[in-house]
Scaffold this motif. Structure first.
Motif, PDB file in Angstrom:
ATOM      1  N   VAL A   1       0.830  -1.206   0.000  1.00  0.00           N
ATOM      2  CA  VAL A   1       0.000   0.000   0.000  1.00  0.00           C
ATOM      3  C   VAL A   1       0.868   1.261   0.000  1.00  0.00           C
ATOM      4  O   VAL A   1       0.686   2.149  -0.834  1.00  0.00           O
ATOM      5  CB  VAL A   1      -0.966   0.017   1.204  1.00  0.00           C
ATOM      6  CG1 VAL A   1      -1.801   1.306   1.204  1.00  0.00           C
ATOM      7  CG2 VAL A   1      -1.879  -1.202   1.187  1.00  0.00           C
ATOM      8  N   GLY A   2       1.829   1.330   0.941  1.00  0.00           N
ATOM      9  CA  GLY A   2       2.647   2.532   1.057  1.00  0.00           C
ATOM     10  C   GLY A   2       3.447   2.846  -0.186  1.00  0.00           C
ATOM     11  O   GLY A   2       3.310   3.920  -0.779  1.00  0.00           O
ATOM     12  N   LEU A   3       4.293   1.920  -0.623  1.00  0.00           N
ATOM     13  CA  LEU A   3       5.087   2.168  -1.825  1.00  0.00           C
ATOM     14  C   LEU A   3       4.220   2.198  -3.078  1.00  0.00           C
ATOM     15  O   LEU A   3       4.484   2.952  -4.013  1.00  0.00           O
ATOM     16  CB  LEU A   3       6.177   1.100  -1.970  1.00  0.00           C
ATOM     17  CG  LEU A   3       7.330   1.176  -0.966  1.00  0.00           C
ATOM     18  CD1 LEU A   3       8.318   0.047  -1.207  1.00  0.00           C
ATOM     19  CD2 LEU A   3       8.050   2.522  -1.036  1.00  0.00           C
TER      20      LEU A   3
ATOM     21  N   LEU B   1       2.222   5.830  -2.456  1.00  0.00           N
ATOM     22  CA  LEU B   1       3.032   7.022  -2.202  1.00  0.00           C
ATOM     23  C   LEU B   1       4.221   7.105  -3.149  1.00  0.00           C
ATOM     24  O   LEU B   1       4.709   8.197  -3.431  1.00  0.00           O
ATOM     25  CB  LEU B   1       3.515   7.028  -0.745  1.00  0.00           C
ATOM     26  CG  LEU B   1       2.422   7.091   0.327  1.00  0.00           C
ATOM     27  CD1 LEU B   1       3.040   7.005   1.717  1.00  0.00           C
ATOM     28  CD2 LEU B   1       1.594   8.361   0.191  1.00  0.00           C
ATOM     29  N   GLY B   2       4.694   5.951  -3.616  1.00  0.00           N
ATOM     30  CA  GLY B   2       5.739   5.924  -4.634  1.00  0.00           C
ATOM     31  C   GLY B   2       7.093   6.420  -4.188  1.00  0.00           C
ATOM     32  O   GLY B   2       7.886   6.890  -5.006  1.00  0.00           O
ATOM     33  N   MET B   3       7.408   6.299  -2.900  1.00  0.00           N
ATOM     34  CA  MET B   3       8.684   6.803  -2.372  1.00  0.00           C
ATOM     35  C   MET B   3       9.784   5.768  -2.559  1.00  0.00           C
ATOM     36  O   MET B   3      10.444   5.330  -1.611  1.00  0.00           O
ATOM     37  CB  MET B   3       8.534   7.163  -0.903  1.00  0.00           C
ATOM     38  CG  MET B   3       7.517   8.256  -0.640  1.00  0.00           C
ATOM     39  SD  MET B   3       7.218   8.434   1.129  1.00  0.00           S
ATOM     40  CE  MET B   3       6.146   9.877   1.153  1.00  0.00           C
ATOM     41  N   THR B   4      10.016   5.382  -3.789  1.00  0.00           N
ATOM     42  CA  THR B   4      10.855   4.235  -4.106  1.00  0.00           C
ATOM     43  C   THR B   4      12.340   4.534  -3.956  1.00  0.00           C
ATOM     44  O   THR B   4      12.813   5.596  -4.353  1.00  0.00           O
ATOM     45  CB  THR B   4      10.577   3.784  -5.551  1.00  0.00           C
ATOM     46  OG1 THR B   4       9.174   3.557  -5.701  1.00  0.00           O
ATOM     47  CG2 THR B   4      11.342   2.531  -5.896  1.00  0.00           C
ATOM     48  N   LEU B   5      13.079   3.566  -3.387  1.00  0.00           N
ATOM     49  CA  LEU B   5      14.535   3.639  -3.366  1.00  0.00           C
ATOM     50  C   LEU B   5      15.057   2.988  -4.636  1.00  0.00           C
ATOM     51  O   LEU B   5      14.712   1.846  -4.944  1.00  0.00           O
ATOM     52  CB  LEU B   5      15.087   2.900  -2.143  1.00  0.00           C
ATOM     53  CG  LEU B   5      16.612   2.879  -2.016  1.00  0.00           C
ATOM     54  CD1 LEU B   5      17.153   4.279  -1.733  1.00  0.00           C
ATOM     55  CD2 LEU B   5      17.054   1.898  -0.932  1.00  0.00           C
ATOM     56  N   ASN B   6      15.900   3.709  -5.373  1.00  0.00           N
ATOM     57  CA  ASN B   6      16.409   3.125  -6.614  1.00  0.00           C
ATOM     58  C   ASN B   6      17.501   2.104  -6.315  1.00  0.00           C
ATOM     59  O   ASN B   6      18.211   2.201  -5.310  1.00  0.00           O
ATOM     60  CB  ASN B   6      16.898   4.219  -7.578  1.00  0.00           C
ATOM     61  CG  ASN B   6      18.200   4.848  -7.131  1.00  0.00           C
ATOM     62  OD1 ASN B   6      19.265   4.271  -7.296  1.00  0.00           O
ATOM     63  ND2 ASN B   6      18.116   6.052  -6.563  1.00  0.00           N
ATOM     64  N   PRO B   7      17.663   1.080  -7.173  1.00  0.00           N
ATOM     65  CA  PRO B   7      18.600  -0.004  -6.881  1.00  0.00           C
ATOM     66  C   PRO B   7      20.057   0.424  -6.787  1.00  0.00           C
ATOM     67  O   PRO B   7      20.834  -0.181  -6.046  1.00  0.00           O
ATOM     68  CB  PRO B   7      18.375  -0.990  -8.027  1.00  0.00           C
ATOM     69  CG  PRO B   7      17.712  -0.209  -9.110  1.00  0.00           C
ATOM     70  CD  PRO B   7      16.901   0.835  -8.415  1.00  0.00           C
TER      71      PRO B   7
END
Length: 433
Positions: free
Chosen positions: A268-270, A273-279
């Motif tokens: 749900v959160g990611l 909200l889309g606060m993704t950590l890039n690889p």
């Protein structure tokens, strides 16, 4: 390796979550620079999207490089699971997102990073949330601030900027009596110096940008869940205990148990909200964590020596380092941070604001930047930068008054850093005389 406590910290910081790449045998975790992942078939895709099977769907949600970092962070903090995201500020919102709702509030420490004070004072109001700021040296005041709409208690283990050490045991007791989760920002301490879950914390948040990565290259955040809180004990946390409409009535706590918060943070959160950590950022952070204990030992060794020297300098009015015997929080260090009080503290100068400016401008080895936790020693005047948005009262409460500079001690030669401080302090003091 999460369930193998026989391994020590130095081993886990290198190996936890990491396995040789099954396709190539690569020993270092690869950077999986991909947006999406091929499903085996339609049934496999449906099972992933319905949370019936764990796997990789889309890199906004899950990524193999980030997954290794999440397992490593959960292991080092002693938690059940972790969700990594794009920054420390993102982690704080991610931590609150499943807990809060319009009209709800959190009780937070007055001793916080300036950006966090601003986030809790202003930004969260746009969600209909609010924060009550309390001095966490007064646990009766913390209790009194809790009401029917309170959904969490928030503090920092070692507070930025002053290096104040929070009595986590006392805070956890208050939270437990109120049936609330305790959220601890462990950025300044890292799990090497402090493990908040062992003191009763429910959630641990990090700005991985700082000591965890340790080289000032990328931003990142993380939320670690202890996996011990009963989200179904009351009706206060419907996001975790009640049916979730987006997943056909699935109840996260009932379905995932100790991993309920972690699964919600991803599904749900990611997702929303889309606060993704890039690889690539995850890769840099993993490499940084491999030397975390080595660096933290040096940060502490240098900070203890330099803080003691500063305390005796004629230009210095006070040093806040909890590792000093003179600190009012010194007695907490052995209990909360048994391996040392970290590398962060503030210095109050007798010459006030003007002396602070001269010191910052006169240093040669120290870098004047808005960051901390680097291998390099850093300095900043918080009141005019990181804590600028705060009122004078808030600045003072946070330990960032106009006559104060924040110092993040690096891992250089301590004597070189002392010489640099000495020449700049001497010039600043003479100019103020």
């Amino acid at each position: 390796m999460t369930d193998t406590p026989r391994y020590g910290f130095d081993t886990l910081q290198i190996h936890a979550g990491s396995r040789p790449d099954p396709a190539t045998g690569a020993r270092q975790t690869p950077i999986y620079q991909t947006t999406a992942y091929v499903f085996r078939d339609a049934e496999h895709a449906a099972a992933l999207f319905n949370l019936q099977e764990v796997g990789f769907i889309y890199s906004r949600l899950t990524n193999p490089t980030v997954a290794v970092l999440q397992e490593r962070m959960a292991t080092l903090e002693g938690g059940a699971g972790a969700v990594c995201c794009s920054s420390g500020h993102a982690a704080q919102i991610m931590a609150l997102f499943p807990l809060m709702g319009p009209g709800r509030n959190i009780v937070v420490s007055t001793r916080l990073y300036g950006g966090s004070v601003t986030q809790f004072s202003n930004t969260i109001h746009r969600f209909g949330w609010r924060a009550t700021f309390v001095d966490f040296d007064d646990m009766d005041a913390v209790k009194a601030a809790i009401d029917e709409d309170t959904r969490a208690i928030f503090c920092e283990s070692i507070a930025n900027p002053g290096g104040y050490v929070t009595d986590l045991d006392a805070a956890a007791k208050v939270a437990a009596e109120a049936g609330l989760p305790l959220i601890v920002d462990n950025t300044s301490a890292t799990p090497y110096l402090c493990r908040p879950i062992e003191h009763g914390a429910t959630l641990v948040v990090h700005s991985m940008t700082k000591f965890l990565t340790g080289n000032g290259t990328v931003t990142g955040g993380c939320v670690v869940d202890a996996g011990t809180f009963d989200w179904s004990a009351s009706d206060k946390f419907p996001s975790l205990s009640a049916p979730e409409p987006a997943y056909h009535g699935l109840k996260f706590h009932e379905t995932f148990g100790p991993l309920a918060f972690t699964f919600h943070g991803i599904a749900v959160g990611l997702r929303d909200l889309g606060m993704t950590l890039n690889p690539q950022a995850a890769h840099y952070t993993l490499m940084g964590i491999e030397t975390l204990s080595l660096r933290m030992r040096k940060h502490v060794e240098n900070a203890e020596k330099i803080a003691a020297w500063l305390e005796g300098h004629e230009a210095v009015a006070a040093v806040t380092y909890a590792g000093l015997p003179s600190s009012p929080w010194h007695d907490r260090v052995a209990r909360i941070c048994p391996k040392g009080a970290g590398g962060l503290f503030t210095v109050t100068l007798k010459g006030g604001y003007d002396a602070c400016v001269r010191l910052v401008d006169g240093l040669e080895l120290f870098s004047h930047v808005a960051n901390l936790g680097d291998t390099r020693s850093l300095i900043i005047h918080s009141a005019s930068t990181t804590h600028r948005q705060l009122t004078p009262e808030q600045q003072k409460a946070a330990g960032a008054a106009p006559d104060v500079v924040r110092i993040s001690i690096g891992i250089e030669d301590a004597d070189d850093l002392i010489r640099d401080l000495d020449q700049a302090l001497t010039k600043a003091h003479r100019a103020a005389a």
